[in-house]
Design an enzyme around this catalytic site. Structure first.
Site, PDB file in Angstrom:
ATOM      1  CD  GLU A 181     -20.845  22.800 -18.474  1.00 15.47           C
ATOM      2  OE1 GLU A 181     -19.939  22.160 -19.044  1.00 15.47           O
ATOM      3  OE2 GLU A 181     -21.616  23.569 -19.081  1.00 15.47           O
ATOM      4  CB  SER A 186      -0.926  -0.007   1.229  1.00 21.99           C
ATOM      5  OG  SER A 186      -0.189  -0.278   2.403  1.00 21.99           O
ATOM      6  CB  SER A 214     -15.871  26.438 -27.999  1.00 23.85           C
ATOM      7  OG  SER A 214     -15.899  25.675 -29.186  1.00 23.85           O
ATOM      8  CE  LYS A 224     -21.243  26.935 -27.346  1.00 25.70           C
ATOM      9  NZ  LYS A 224     -21.447  26.018 -26.317  1.00 25.70           N
ATOM     10  CG  HIS A 233     -43.158  22.847 -10.387  1.00 26.50           C
ATOM     11  ND1 HIS A 233     -43.299  21.524 -10.047  1.00 26.50           N
ATOM     12  CD2 HIS A 233     -43.936  23.550  -9.522  1.00 26.50           C
ATOM     13  CE1 HIS A 233     -44.144  21.421  -9.027  1.00 26.50           C
ATOM     14  NE2 HIS A 233     -44.530  22.642  -8.683  1.00 26.50           N
TER      15      HIS A 233
HETATM   16  N1  ARG Z   1      -1.710  -1.397   4.857  1.00 23.72           N
HETATM   17  C1  ARG Z   1      -2.597  -1.891   5.832  1.00 23.72           C
HETATM   18  C2  ARG Z   1      -3.918  -1.134   5.755  1.00 23.72           C
HETATM   19  O1  ARG Z   1      -3.953  -0.160   5.129  1.00 23.72           O
HETATM   20  C3  ARG Z   1      -1.994  -1.718   7.176  1.00 23.72           C
HETATM   21  C4  ARG Z   1      -2.439  -2.713   8.202  1.00 23.72           C
HETATM   22  C5  ARG Z   1      -1.806  -3.989   7.934  1.00 23.72           C
HETATM   23  N2  ARG Z   1      -2.184  -4.966   8.862  1.00 23.72           N
HETATM   24  C6  ARG Z   1      -2.129  -6.246   8.586  1.00 23.72           C
HETATM   25  N3  ARG Z   1      -2.505  -7.070   9.479  1.00 23.72           N
HETATM   26  N4  ARG Z   1      -1.708  -6.690   7.434  1.00 23.72           N
HETATM   27  O2  ARG Z   1      -4.903  -1.540   6.275  1.00 23.72           O
END
Ligand code: ARG
Length: 465
Positions: A290, A23, A277, A283, A156
């Site tokens: 938007e 992560s 545009s 335009k 409306h």
């Molecule tokens: N990267 C993990 C998360 O975002 C951290 C916790 C990891 N814990 C584990 N038991 N693998 O949740």
């Protein structure tokens, strides 16, 4: 691959598995929170006699150094680490040796990530509230300046009764004010520390959870360690609040787009907040409005995403929860940007007062007041309603308006009409007489503005930010 585990494995992780599981590419956003939480943990471990003073000092100095080096670009967070927690611990150990390995005593990545995410979201609640505060300021300033800027009000999307720009903008003020208060509720409810929950069952070390919670500015520690590591309610609540903010911004955007259209011309968006545009030279498009309207979808998406991720998850921590981050980060950035851009667009927009006033004069927006005029002369409201309906039909036929008919024409439909009718149903009178609290009449609006000014003078988040 730098991992915090591996002792019980006899084979290295497959490269694809490693990357799928990691992560670091996104949780590095939490690195300051990770360090802050780790410092609090280390300080507490020393207070409880689990670390020596020297070990604690080395850890705190090491962590502070890492924070500085990353912030100043001397140290890069790279994909060689599995997650931000591994990164911090590995670099710390590299820098200070043995003491670094003791930091994780009595802690799990489960309570660590729960804490990091909570610290991050708590801070972001304040930032979003600040963005809302700025928008509210702009709105209230505009309201003060436009107490007698007349415009038609719609139901409306058909002209209904006259109102003022201050009144119309005031509706959005109330919406964003509720958003600010919603964030305050969330802040209060979420402000409990999960640190010390361990993997899910606490720990046998004598941790002082009250102490770490106080160090980190929490109201207190959470009360169930299983819930502590697996609670993501506060993220869901925050995303729901963000979705509501976007819904409000999107409604407002839609109105600006309509008002800016060739058919309405109630407003002119500043050149700095419009785009052109590539093919049609004439335009000038309301792209910002938007885009704000469009980005509402991705914020709703984030809310649905986490609700779905959490649905059916057994206690306690499951890796599914790692999915809480990317969409949340994206939703927060989106809302913060939208608030800034929307406020910029609004504070530079030109309101075309004359066009709005003229539009308010047309479309029989004074029909209700004309009926009320007859009621004032003793006609029952239901009969008055019928008489004015007839008048409207007559006007439609003549392509005219009630107030431009002659007294003879009016009297021909009802003899009750007298010369005072013109004053009674003029646009200004129609607005001026609407004095119930919350209505567009001047004194009513002034009172509301005073109340809201007071609100802005005591915003809950200002002492915290
Ligand atoms: N990267 C993990 C998360 O975002 C951290 C916790 C990891 N814990 C584990 N038991 N693998 O949740």
């Amino acid at each position: 691959m730098a991992q915090l585990w591996g002792g019980r494995f006899s084979k290295a992780t497959d490269e694809l598995v490693y990357r799928f599981n990691a992560s670091i590419t996104f949780d590095q956003r939490l690195f300051e929170q990770d360090i802050e939480g780790s410092i609090a943990h280390a300080v507490m471990l020393e207070k409880q006699g689990i670390l020596t003073c020297k070990e604690k000092d080395d850890i705190v100095k090491g962590l502070t150094g890492i924070r500085q080096d990353v912030l100043e670009g001397r140290l890069k967070i790279t994909e060689e680490y599995e997650d931000v927690h591994s990164f911090v611990e590995a670099v710390l150990t590299e820098r200070i040796g043995e003491a670094g390995k003791k930091l994780h005593t009595g802690r799990s990545r489960n309570d660590q990530v729960a804490l990091d995410m909570k610290l991050y979201v708590r801070e972001q609640v304040l930032e979003v509230a600040c963005g809302l505060g700025n928008l509210l300021e702009t709105l209230l300033d505009l309201m003060e300046k436009n107490l007698t800027t007349y415009m038609p009000g719609f139901t409306h999307l058909q002209k209904a009764q006259p109102t003022t720009l201050a009144h119309h903008l005031g509706a959005y003020f109330e919406m964003f004010k509720r958003d600010v208060l919603r964030l305050q509720d969330i802040y209060k409810r979420m402000n409990y520390s999960p640190l010390g929950a361990g993997a899910f069952a606490g720990t046998t070390y004598p941790l002082d959870r009250y102490y770490t919670s106080a160090l980190l500015g929490f109201e207190g520690p959470t009360l169930n360690s299983m819930d502590s590591v697996s609670d993501r309610d506060y993220i869901i609540e925050f995303l729901a609040a963000l979705s509501t903010i976007m819904m409000h911004l999107s409604r407002f955007s839609e109105e600006i787009i309509i008002w800016n259209s060739n058919e309405y011309r109630f407003v002119e968006i500043d050149d700095g907040f419009s785009t052109g545009s590539s093919i049609m030279p004439q335009k000038k498009n309301p792209d910002i409005a938007e885009l704000v309207r469009g980005k509402t979808g991705r914020v709703y998406g984030a809310l649905m995403s986490i609700l779905t991720t959490m649905k059916g998850l057994p206690l306690a921590y499951n890796k599914d929860m790692q999915e809480d981050k990317e969409v949340t980060f994206d939703a927060i950035e989106t809302v913060k940007n939208c608030l800034v851009l929307f406020q910029g667009m609004l504070s530079t927009i030109k309101f075309c007062d004359e066009v709005m006033e003229e539009s308010a004069m047309k479309g029989f927006t004074n029909a209700t007041d004309a009926a009320d005029y007859l009621v004032g002369k003793g006609v029952p409201f239901r009969d008055a309603h019928g008489i004015i309906g007839q008048l409207v039909l007559y006007c439609l036929d003549k392509n005219s308006s009630i107030d431009s008919l002659s007294l003879e024409e009016l009297k021909a439909i009802s003899p009750v009409f007298e010369g005072d009718v013109y004053e009674a149903i003029s646009l200004k009178t129609c607005v001026k007489k609407r004095l119930t609290l919350g209505a567009p009449g001047r004194e009513a609006m002034e009172k509301v503005i005073r109340i809201n000014r007071e609100f802005l003078d005591h915003l809950w988040f200002e002492e915290k930010a």
